[in-house]
Structures are given as structure tokens and as C-alpha cells.
Design a protein around this motif. Structure first.
Motif, PDB file in Angstrom:
ATOM      1  N   MET A 171       0.767  -1.365  -0.190  1.00  0.00           N
ATOM      2  CA  MET A 171      -0.042  -0.024   0.199  1.00  0.00           C
ATOM      3  C   MET A 171       0.950   1.257  -0.090  1.00  0.00           C
ATOM      4  O   MET A 171       1.890   1.111   0.444  1.00  0.00           O
ATOM      5  CB  MET A 171      -1.020   0.012   1.073  1.00  0.00           C
ATOM      6  N   ASN A 172       0.517   2.283  -0.513  1.00  0.00           N
ATOM      7  CA  ASN A 172       1.124   3.400  -0.640  1.00  0.00           C
ATOM      8  C   ASN A 172       0.214   4.411  -0.002  1.00  0.00           C
ATOM      9  O   ASN A 172      -0.875   4.719  -0.312  1.00  0.00           O
ATOM     10  CB  ASN A 172       1.553   3.797  -1.961  1.00  0.00           C
ATOM     11  N   GLU A 199      -2.068  -2.522  -3.830  1.00  0.00           N
ATOM     12  CA  GLU A 199      -1.670  -3.475  -4.616  1.00  0.00           C
ATOM     13  C   GLU A 199      -2.419  -4.625  -4.837  1.00  0.00           C
ATOM     14  O   GLU A 199      -1.691  -5.501  -5.078  1.00  0.00           O
ATOM     15  CB  GLU A 199      -0.037  -3.937  -3.998  1.00  0.00           C
ATOM     16  N   HIS A 211       6.208   1.073  -6.937  1.00  0.00           N
ATOM     17  CA  HIS A 211       5.927   0.602  -5.593  1.00  0.00           C
ATOM     18  C   HIS A 211       5.032  -0.595  -5.698  1.00  0.00           C
ATOM     19  O   HIS A 211       5.045  -1.556  -5.166  1.00  0.00           O
ATOM     20  CB  HIS A 211       5.638   1.635  -4.700  1.00  0.00           C
ATOM     21  N   HIS A 260       4.873  -4.978  -5.065  1.00  0.00           N
ATOM     22  CA  HIS A 260       4.225  -5.831  -4.046  1.00  0.00           C
ATOM     23  C   HIS A 260       3.752  -6.984  -4.741  1.00  0.00           C
ATOM     24  O   HIS A 260       3.303  -7.978  -4.126  1.00  0.00           O
ATOM     25  CB  HIS A 260       3.071  -5.055  -3.606  1.00  0.00           C
ATOM     26  N   GLU A 314       6.543  -3.256   3.249  1.00  0.00           N
ATOM     27  CA  GLU A 314       6.351  -1.812   2.733  1.00  0.00           C
ATOM     28  C   GLU A 314       7.669  -1.282   2.657  1.00  0.00           C
ATOM     29  O   GLU A 314       8.120  -0.342   1.698  1.00  0.00           O
ATOM     30  CB  GLU A 314       5.725  -0.970   3.742  1.00  0.00           C
ATOM     31  N   TYR A 342       7.726   2.541   6.312  1.00  0.00           N
ATOM     32  CA  TYR A 342       8.122   2.819   4.985  1.00  0.00           C
ATOM     33  C   TYR A 342       9.594   3.305   4.785  1.00  0.00           C
ATOM     34  O   TYR A 342      10.575   2.762   4.029  1.00  0.00           O
ATOM     35  CB  TYR A 342       7.311   3.690   4.213  1.00  0.00           C
TER      36      TYR A 342
HETATM   37 ZN   LIG Z   1       3.041  -0.711  -0.147  1.00  0.00          ZN
END
Ligand SMILES: [Zn+2]
Length: 933
Positions: A1-2, A338, A371, A375, A394, A457
Motif C-alpha cells: 500500500m502506498n 497493490e 511501488h 508488491h 513496505e 516505509y
Molecule cells: Zn506498499
């Protein structure tokens, strides 16, 4: 995840540039339901945490509350496959569903426990392989978000199918299965779609399931939707037919997914256009965009088509499924997610308008796409066993996103930016006493949200970068490949990666890494030197660096890979060693008395360095003539600024150092300086000599501003395009009348239809907002309403509150939070803009106090946005009085998710107020002397 907003630290706060939203990482906070020492014991990795020699300190965890212990679901019943059908009604925001779950019962039992939240579940039926069917009675555990299906007849071990019917609401809170609002291409009619966001623990809001990452299963998904809407899911469409019960509807069946975790399931219903391609390995790729905007997906599609084969080659494992789609969702809380085969993004993280997007948005899209695609292997194919190892997921994706972008877009010089944006970023919160180790034992799922933060992160990726450097790329790739191969379609823990990397490199990876992942903070290396004939004898001492300069009671120690380089061979490491004691001595041979030396070549090691004054002074020369790499140039001043904040040095030292950077031309070095200057500005705003400081700031940034000017040169590199607005913003805010006048002129022409170059548009908006009046604001609001591109809307939102007029700031807050002008996910950008001035901060604080209960209701008590409001809204004060107000207020509010952010804020304010007390007089005197010269 971002996650979503990147604050580019203080840059934004005072100097406020074109910051790009995304990658906001709300920080850890304690949770009401956590009784973590007890949770620990239930975690299957307890032993690891107990046996380690490193002392774990879990500050800020709430240990007093006697809530029932959280227990993960037992492994005695496991799902292997789900047949899932969902039918959404977008007019009433309800959905119906049924699910048939294939399970293996491994121990005889009378009941089955699984997750379901905010769902009505009924009609439970269990079928055995011999087709014996029995009904079950459902009990709800609302607090635990589970249901128990009870049976009269005992279930013997064996295979069964559990069928359930359920119904739920398509919610407005951007998690589970939730609604997305958008306007039709005519710009008027409001319509709705729906999409999913399940990580970390919201799949249970969409259908009953074993909602923990290590219950992997396959999924056959079917969607029943109105015919005019697209139905999209993880896998390609297997069949699409008219729905027998209503011919205005259709029924879409998707291919079976691979074995995967529930948090990666995704489905989207709505109106979308798309563009498509195939990558060099033949993987089908689509980018779904809002209607009539499919060209806005081109950049992301091109990027993905380059990045996906790059990863397949780097991991030496082919992309595991048939398609890799990406989609922009209008209402989206995070940056991106993702989901396997169907990555969801907020619009600003995926869409690029070829004419109107700025360069930094392009760079940001490239990074987020890289990113999420990483994943697909690291996270989706191989998944953490439990959320305790989220940091690895992450941290790894954050590291390798840079590797991929560097490969595909070398012009961004992205590894240098890593040092300013990612490395230097975690150093700030991780120096606070309220920090936490990257590997945090997670018990209750409510604790999970706490760790999508800068530590997971940014520190996670910095640790991986250091490790990659320590063992070398060949060993790293080999170990990684073996790890991904062994655990494909399975779950794993951090040590499994370490042991593969150790095997591939023959280095003590586990031993070195545990000091970085299992304890919070990082070391400050204090360096003293002595000249003996031709040699320099260097003594290095380690201790934890604490933001306010206090001593580390726990005496934490690290195993530190150290590098040293010197003037005589400035592009090569002269010596390296693994520092595994409190103090070491190194002898640098053939270093003459005036030669400089520096630790931490290219700023890869996770530490700050404190030099003696003559050692630091010698570095002025390689900074000014740029012998040092940009990474090193930026970290020298960054370390000095941090040491000043902590009281190890006076801020006068920092102000004396900066003139060495006058001829600097590197974007990233300036970004870091701007960030530290922003911090200092927001502090000195509380003194009566702030104007003198503004003059100093103006002098510092003038020569680069003159060099860059207003307009892009032909064939200019993208970094200049990003540097220009940053410098314009600073110089404008420092009061340069020429720049202010030019910004006003350009803004007027802009309104008349002669549009400003998107790269500098954000800076112009900020300058005119700051020096303008109500009519300027009116113009900005009109532009906001008229804009159909989220990037442009966010640019405008950020500028509005940066006025110096209190009534305008108040109106901005109303505009952002009242009515439905602004989407929930964008409101934070509007709020942060308002904190750009001293008056604005006071108003934001008043606003938060007055509206806190409403905000908690609207966003939900577990929302990460609450963390952002606290951290971004309140960190810039510099007096103890406000600090105690903040403390008292949140003590009465009982919002557990902000408990840790409030601690962070209080610690930060305390640190800032100490700096003022300590250094203010000396800074004033220095500025006086400096300006008389
Ligand atoms: Zn991520």
C-alpha cells in the motif's frame, strides 16, 4: 500500500512548494484495544522477541486496559477456496452477496469462527463431501468483528463447504466495499460507483472470510451489476452474460485467482475508459481512467510496461498472473493499493494530463506505480505471516521502487532524492522518544493502522538500502530469488529473508539487521581526531541520537557498517568496518593536516555524525566545489541542523555553514536545505527579528533563483523543472518584490486564459494567495470549482490557506470542511496550507478543538486522517503553553488513534521551544552582524 500525503517536511510548512500528495504515512499511535504485553504472548513469534539480546521498548502502548485478549483464528479450520457473488445497488448503497467457502476441518468441532463486520449474515449451510447438509446458527461478536456458526451435529475432520448469504452497506468511509462519487463528462450530473479497499483488515466488511494474511485461498468472483457499468476484478473476465432475473443487469464471472490473502481481493464497479498494452513478456496491462480521460493513463501505462519486466528479470521470477491492471478511483484514502492484478490508486497517483501535469506529479506517479508493482511479488506472491512483518513488505517495496525508477527514468536522479525524501525523513520521528522499532509486535488488528508510518516505509527502506550495500547486489539478488521461490504462494517472516541473504552473501545478516529492526532509534557517531605525523587517528563513539539532546537511559547500541573517505581519493571509500562496540579507533594513513575526511560515503549508513568544529570546517571546501556527492552535501547540513535542534550545537553554526552552498545547483540538495530552513523559519516566526531572518533566507536562495528564472529553458532536465517552483516559492515568501509582482501578473493572465506552466503554477498560486486579498481568494476558489483534474484541485487547495489574513484562513477552513466542495481525502491538503503562518496555526488549532467530535464522526474513529490532522496541524508551535493546551484537550477527547501522534507533537513542540530559549539571542546577534557586513 502506498499511503497518502508527502509533506516534504517543512518545506511545505513555511515555504510550501509544489508538494505532491501521496506517500503520507500516518504514524504509530496506541490503540484502546491494545494490551500489548499480553498480545505479545499470543503472537507466534513471541520467542523471537523474548530471546533476543536487544531490549525492546514499546513506549506509548496502553497497557493498563483490561480488555479481552485478542486471539487470531485457530488453524484447526482453514479455507482453501471461496466462490463469491456480489450484487451492488448504487442507488440505495446496499449490496447483497453469497459466498461458498471450501474449508478443511482438522480437529472435530461444533462451530466455525470467521470474520464478518457490519454485515448481516444468514442462511448458513454446511455441506460435507458426502453431500450431507446441515444448517448452522449464527452468533455475532460485534466487538471482535467475528461470527460463530454453531452446529447441532459435531463436525468430524475432513473437507466441507460453508455457504452463507449476507448483505451490507456500500459505505462512505473509503474502506471495505465503499462508494465513489464522480461527475459525468458533462461536468454536472453526480454519479456513483463502488470499489474495495481491504488492507489491512476490512475484507470482513465486504464478505465473511478468514481475514488474516496467512489464510491464503483461491477466489472465484462473480459480480452482478447494471449493464452500463464496468465490472472489474483481480483476474480477467471468464464470462459475461445477461442476468436471468433482470435483463438490465449482467453477470460477470472472473477467472480463478491464485492462492492469496483476503486483503488483496479487489472488485470495482463503475464507468471507466481504459487504454491497454502488453509488456515485453506478454502480460496484458490496462489503465482505467475516468470517462473521456483515457490519455491521462498513458504515462502510468508506459511506466508499468517498463517496470513489470524489470522486476520479472530482477527477481528472476515471471509475473505470476495473466494481467496487471491499474485503476484511478475518485474517492481513495491512501495513495494506492497493490491488489493482485488490479491495483487501485487515488487519481493524483496515477493520472497524468500530458498538458497540465507538473514534473513532480510525473515523478510521483512513476514512483507509486513502481511501488505497487513490486508488491505483486513481494507481498502478494510471498506474504508476511502476520502484520508484525508489514515493515518488510513496505520497506522493501519502498526501496525497490527507487531501483526501478532509476532504471526507467535515470533523469530523475532518484537515488539522490531517496536520501532527502526517505532516509532523512525517518531520522526526524525516529529521534523522538515516542518512536518505535520497525518490527513492532502486532496483536489486535486495531494496532495495524498504527504502523503504516514513516518508520515502516522510510526506515524500513533505508535499512534495506544499507543491507543491499553491505552484501552487494549479486548476493542480494540471489538470496532474494531463493527467498521468493521458496515462499511463493505462502507466508513468511523476516528471518527467512535474512537467512537466505546470509547464505547468499556469507555475512552475518541476521545479527547486523536485528539491531536496526528490533530497537527504535539510530546512533549518533561522535567523531574526534588527532594528527600524528602523516596519519589521522579518528575516534568514533556511538550513542542513540535523541531529538531534544537528552541522554539515552537505555544505552542502546548498534552494529554499524561504517565507511570513511578522504580528500586524496574523494570518490572512493578509504576504510570500512563493522562497528560493534561503543567506541572504535581508526587510523587514516597519509592524510595531511589540512585534508578533510568524512564518514558515511554517499550517506548509506543509518546514523548521524557529529564532528569537531575544525573537522566540519574542512568540509566547506568539498561542499562548495562539489567534490562531495549530492547525497553527502545534503546530509552534512542536515546533520548539523539536527544537532542544532538537539542542542549539541548552536543554530548559528548552521547559519554559518549554509553560505558554502551558495553556488549549489542540485535540486535534491536544495530540497533538503529548504526543508531545514522551513523548520527554522516556522520557529523564528515567533521572534521579533523574523524579518532579518527572511532577509538571510532571501540572500541564500537568490543566486539560484536568478539562474533558474521563471521559464523553462529548451531541453531542460526534469530536476530544474522541479527546483524552479521550489525556489520561486521561497523567494516569494521571503518578500522579493520582483517575484511577487511577476507572480501577480502571471496569475492575472492565467485567469484571462493564458495558462501558467504547470510546473510553476503551484508556486504562483501560493505567492498570490499569500499577498492577495479576498478577490484573489475568490479567483482561486473559482478555479478550484472549475478544475476537473484532481492534481489541479489539490494545488489550489494547498495555496488557499497560505494567506496572511486571518479571515481568509478562516474562510478556507470552512471551504475545505463544510459542504461538499472538497473530497474527504483532499481536506488534509487544505488544512496543511493553513498552517503556513503563525496566525494560521492558531486558527487551525481552534478549528480542530471546535470540530474534533464532528471530524471523528465523519472520518471514523480509526481513520488515519485524524493522525494527519494532529501531526500536520499542530507540530509547528513553539511554546509550552500551547503544548499543555493540546495535551489537556486530547486527554478529554478519548480518541485512541491519536494518542501517539499527540505525544509526538508534544515532544516536537518541547524541542522547538527549547531551541528558541537556547539559541534565539545568538541567532539574532549573528543576523545583525551578518547583515551589517
Ligand atoms: Zn506498499
Amino acid at each position: 500500500m502506498n499511503t497518502f500525503i508527502k509533506r516534504t517536511q517543512v518545506l511545505y510548512r513555511v515555504i510550501s512548494i509544489n508538494f505532491v500528495d501521496l506517500s503520507f504515512t500516518p504514524s504509530i499511535s496506541s490503540s484502546s484495544s491494545s494490551s500489548s504485553s499480553a498480545y505479545f504472548l499470543l503472537n507466534n513469534k513471541t520467542k523471537r522477541f523474548q530471546s533476543t539480546h536487544i531490549k525492546l521498548k514499546m513506549t506509548g502502548r496502553n497497557t493498563q486496559e483490561a480488555k479481552p485478549l485478542f486471539q487470531r483464528l485457530p488453524q484447526s479450520i482453514v479455507p482453501t477456496h471461496y466462490d463469491l457473488t456480489i450484487q451492488p445497488y448504487l442507488d440505495t448503497f446496499k449490496f447483497n452477496g453469497d459466498v461458498n467457502i471450501h474449508i478443511k476441518v482438522k480437529e472435530p468441532t461444533n462451530n466455525i469462527v470467521l470474520y464478518a463486520a457490519e454485515l448481516e449474515v444468514d442462511n448458513a449451510k454446511l455441506k460435507s463431501t458426502s453431500n450431507n447438509e446441515q444448517g448452522g446458527k449464527i452468533d455475532y461478536d460485534k466487538e471482535g468483528e467475528r461470527i460463530t456458526v454453531n452446529f447441532d451435529k459435531k463436525l468430524e475432520t475432513g473437507d466441507y463447504q460453508l455457504a452463507l448469504k449476507f448483505a451490507g452497506e456500500i459505505s462512505s468511509r473509503m474502506r471495505g466495499f465503499y462508494r465513489n462519487k464522480y461527475t459525468a463528462p458533462d461536468g454536472n450530473e453526480v454519479r456513483h460507483g463502488a470499489s474495495t479497499q481491504f488492507e489491512p483488515a476490512d475484507c470482513r466488511r465486504a464478505f465473511p472470510c478468514w481475514d488474516e494474511p496467512n489464510f491464503k485461498a483461491t477466489f472465484d468472483i462473480t459480480l452482478i451489476t447494471p449493464k452500463n457499468l464496468r465490472a472489474i476484478s483481480n483476474m480477467p473476465i471468464k464470462a459475461e452474460n445477461e442476468y436471468a432475473n433482470d435483463k438490465e443487469w449482467k453477470i460477470t464471472k472472473f477467472d480463478r485467482t491464485p492462492v492469496m490473502s483476503t486483503y488483496l481481493v479487489a472488485y470495482v464497479v463503475g464507468e471507466y475508459d481504459y487504454i491497454e498494452t502488453k509488456d515485453s513478456n506478454g502480460v496484458s496491462m490496462k489503465v482505467y481512467t475516468p470517462l473521456e480521460k483515457k490519455e491521462h493513463g498513458q504515462f502510468a501505462l508506459d511506466t508499468a510496461a517498463k517496470v513489470l519486466p524489470f522486476y520479472a528479470e530482477y527477481f528472476n521470477i515471471k509475473y505470476p498472473i495473466a494481467k496487471a491492471d491499474q485503476i484511478a478511483i475518485s474517492d481513495f484514502a491512501m495513495g494506492a493499493m497493490e491488489n493482485w492484478g488490479l491495483i487501485t490508486y487515488r487519481e493524483t497517483a496515477l493520472l497524468i494530463d500530458p498538458k497540465f501535469s507538473s514534473m513532480d506529479t510525473r515523478q510521483r506517479v512513476a514512483i507509486v506505480v513502481a511501488h505497487e508493482l513490486a508488491h505483486q511479488w513481494f507481498g502478494n506472491l510471498v506474504t508476511m505471516d502476520w502484520w508484525t512483518d508489514l515493515w518488510l513488505n513496505e520497506g522493501f517495496a519502498t526501496w525497490i521502487e527507487y531501483l526501478a525508477v532509476d532504471k526507467c527514468y535515470p533523469e530523475f536522479d532518484i537515488w539522490t532524492q531517496f536520501v532527502a525524501d526517505t532516509f532523512a525523513r525517518f531520522l526526524i520521528p525516529d529521534a523522538l522518544k515516542s518512536s518505535h522499532p520497525i518490527e513492532v509486535p502486532i496483536g489486535h488488528p486495531a494496532e495495524i493502522d498504527e504502523i503504516f508510518d514513516a518508520i515502516s516505509y522510510s526506515k524500513g527502506s533505508s535499512v534495506i538500502r544499507m543491507l543491499h550495500d553491505y552484501i552487494g547486489d549479486d548476493a542480494f539478488r540471489k538470496g532474494l530469488h531463493n527467498y521468493l521461490t521458496e515462499y511463493s504462494y505462502k507466508n513468511t517472516v523476516t528471518e527467512n529473508l535474512w537467512s537466505h541473504l546470509a547464505k547468499a552473501s556469507n555475512k552475518p545478516v541476521n545479527e547486523v539487521m536485528s539491531s536496526w529492526t528490533l530497537q527504535m532509534g539510530y546512533p549518533l557517531l561522535t567523531v574526534t581526531e588527532e594528527q600524528t605525523n602523516k596519519n589521522r587517528v579518528v575516534k568514533i563513539k556511538q550513542q542513540r541520537f535523541i531529538a531534544d539532546g537528552s541522554a539515552d537511559d537505555e544505552n542502546l547500541q548498534w552494529k554499524i557498517p561504517i565507511t570513511v573517505f578522504t580528500k586524496s581519493n574523494a570518490k572512493k571509500i578509504a576504510q570500512q568496518t563493522l562497528m560493534d562496540k561503543p567506541e572504535i579507533t581508526m587510523t587514516l594513513e597519509n592524510v595531511s593536516e589540512n585534508d578533510w575526511f568524512k564518514l558515511n560515503y554517499n550517506s548509506i549508513g543509518l546514523y548521524r555524525v557529529k564532528y569537531e568544529s575544525q573537522t566540519l570546517a574542512r568540509l566547506n571546501e568539498p561542499i562548495a566545489n562539489k567534490t562531495l556527492s549530492p547525497q553527502d552535501r545534503l546530509m552534512v547540513q542536515n546533520d548539523v541542523a539536527a544537532l542544532c535542534n538537539a542542542g549539541h550545537q548552536s543554530f548559528v553554526d548552521y547559519l554559518k555553514l549554509l553560505p558554502s552552498y551558495t553556488d549549489e545547483d542540485n535540486f535534491t540538495v536544495w530540497k533538503s536545505i529548504a526543508s531545514n530552513m522551513g523548520d527554522l523559519s516556522s520557529l523564528l516566526e515567533y521572534t521579533d527579528y523574523f524579518n532579518k531572518f527572511k532577509q538571510y533566507r532571501l540572500n541564500l536562495f537568490s543566486s539560484i533563483q536568478n539562474k533558474l528564472g521563471w521559464d523553462a529553458k529548451p531541453n531542460e532536465d526534469p530536476l530544474s523543472a522541479m527546483l524552479r517552483p521550489m525556489i520561486l516559492g521561497i523567494v516569494g515568501k521571503s518578500g522579493d518584490q520582483n517575484v511577487i509582482d511577476e507572480a501577480k501578473k502571471r496569475f492575472e493572465r492565467h485567469i484571462a486564459g493564458d495558462l501558467i506552466d504547470p510546473d510553476i503554477r503551484g508556486a504562483v498560486y501560493v505567492i498570490v494567495s499569500r499577498y492577495g486579498d479576498e478577490s484573489t481568494q475568490e479567483a482561486l476558489r473559482k478555479l478550484y470549482v472549475a478544475a476537473d483534474m484532481t492534481e489541479e484541485k489539490v494545488r489550489l487547495l494547498r495555496s488557499m490557506g497560505q494567506s496572511i489574513k486571518p479571515e481568509i484562513i478562516e474562510n478556507t477552513l470552512k471551504f475545505v470542511f463544510e459542504g461538499d466542495n472538497v473530497r474527504m481525502q483532499d481536506s488534509i491538503s487544505g488544512l496543511v496550507g493553513c498552517t503556513a503562518s503563525r496566525d494560521g496555526r492558531d486558527l487551525v488549532w481552534k478549528f480542530l478543538q471546535k470540530n474534533w467530535t464532528t471530524l471523528v464522526e465523519r472520518f471514523g474513529e480509526k481513520s488515519n486522517f485524524l493522525i494527519a490532522f494532529v501531526e500536520y496541524g499542530l507540530s509547528d508551535f513553539a511554546d509550552e503553553k500551547t503544548a499543555s493546551e493540546i495535551k489537556e484537550f486530547f486527554e478529554t477527547m478519548n480518541t485512541p488513534i491519536v494518542a501517539r501522534p499527540v505525544k509526538k507533537v508534544l515532544e516536537t513542540i518541547h524541542m522547538r521551544s527549547e531551541v528558541l530559549k537556547r539559541d534565539s539571542k545568538a541567532i539574532e546577534e549573528y543576523l545583525k552582524r551578518h547583515q551589517q557586513q
